[in-house]
Design an enzyme around this catalytic site. Sequence first.
Site, PDB file in Angstrom:
ATOM      1  N   VAL A   1       0.802  -1.079   0.121  1.00  0.00           N
ATOM      2  CA  VAL A   1      -0.084   0.067  -0.085  1.00  0.00           C
ATOM      3  C   VAL A   1       0.880   1.085  -0.094  1.00  0.00           C
ATOM      4  O   VAL A   1       1.870   1.197   0.563  1.00  0.00           O
ATOM      5  CB  VAL A   1      -0.941   0.020   1.363  1.00  0.00           C
ATOM      6  CG1 VAL A   1      -1.404   1.432   1.389  1.00  0.00           C
ATOM      7  CG2 VAL A   1      -2.034  -0.931   1.084  1.00  0.00           C
ATOM      8  N   CYS A   2       0.612   2.263  -0.807  1.00  0.00           N
ATOM      9  CA  CYS A   2       1.122   3.538  -0.954  1.00  0.00           C
ATOM     10  C   CYS A   2       2.702   3.494  -1.360  1.00  0.00           C
ATOM     11  O   CYS A   2       2.885   2.633  -2.232  1.00  0.00           O
ATOM     12  CB  CYS A   2       1.028   4.124   0.648  1.00  0.00           C
ATOM     13  SG  CYS A   2       1.346   6.006   0.537  1.00  0.00           S
TER      14      CYS A   2
END
Length: 231
Positions: free
Chosen positions: A98-99
Amino acid sequence: MNVVMLLYPRLTQLDFTGPYEVFTRVKEMRLHVVSREAGLVTDGGGLRLFAEHGYDDCPAADLLFVPGGPGQLDLMQDAATLDFLRRQAAGARYITSVCTGSLVLAAAGLLRGYRATSHWLSLSQLALMGAEPVGERVVIDRDRVTGAGVTSGIDFALTLVAHLYGQERAERIQLSMEYDPQPPWNSGSPRAAPAALVQAVTEASAEFQARRVVAARAAGEALDAAPARTP
C-alpha cells in the site's frame, strides 16, 4: 495462509493498520508482523507498534505485504530488508503493498514488468525501477496487488479478500466494519481536488519527493547492473 506484514521505523501506520484490520476478520489468514528485529517499532507519528518476528525467524509468506511511509526512503537502500523481501517473495503466492510500500518492492526488483500503483505524489517513481505506474486505487497484475495512498489500504485489503474468497465474503467484512466512506470534501485525489490545493500539497512535499526520485533512480540503476532475477 501465512500473511507476513512488514513494520519499519517511520512507516505510516494507517497503511499497515487498515489492511491489518480487514485481514484479522479472515479466519483462513494467520498474520505475522515482522521487522528487522522483533520488538517495538515507532511509526512516523510516534505510535509504537509491535513486531513479533525478526527477519531471521519469520515464517515463509503466502502473502507478503509492505506498507509505505517516510521511512520507506531508508528501506530502498537497506540490503538486509531488500534481501528479506526477495527471499519471502520467492515462495509467496501474492506480493503486495500500500502507498509507497510499492517503491520498496520495486527497489527489491519485485515489480519489474508489472503494473502497480502508489501514492499519487510518488506514482511516477515506479517507472524508474521498471514497473508500469497505474493511477488507480487498487491494481492487480497477476500475483502483484498494490494499493494507492494511505486510505486505500482498506480498499486494497477488501479487494484482495474478494479475489481470494469471493465478493460476498469481502462485503460481509465491509459491513461488519461499517466501511461506508463519506468524506467531508471532495478533495481526496489530485483528479478531484482544486488545482490550487494540488499545487500547494505538491510544493510542500517537493523536497522530500526529490529525495525519493534520487533513491528510486539509484535503485533502478542497481537493478539494471545486477544479474537478472526471476520476478
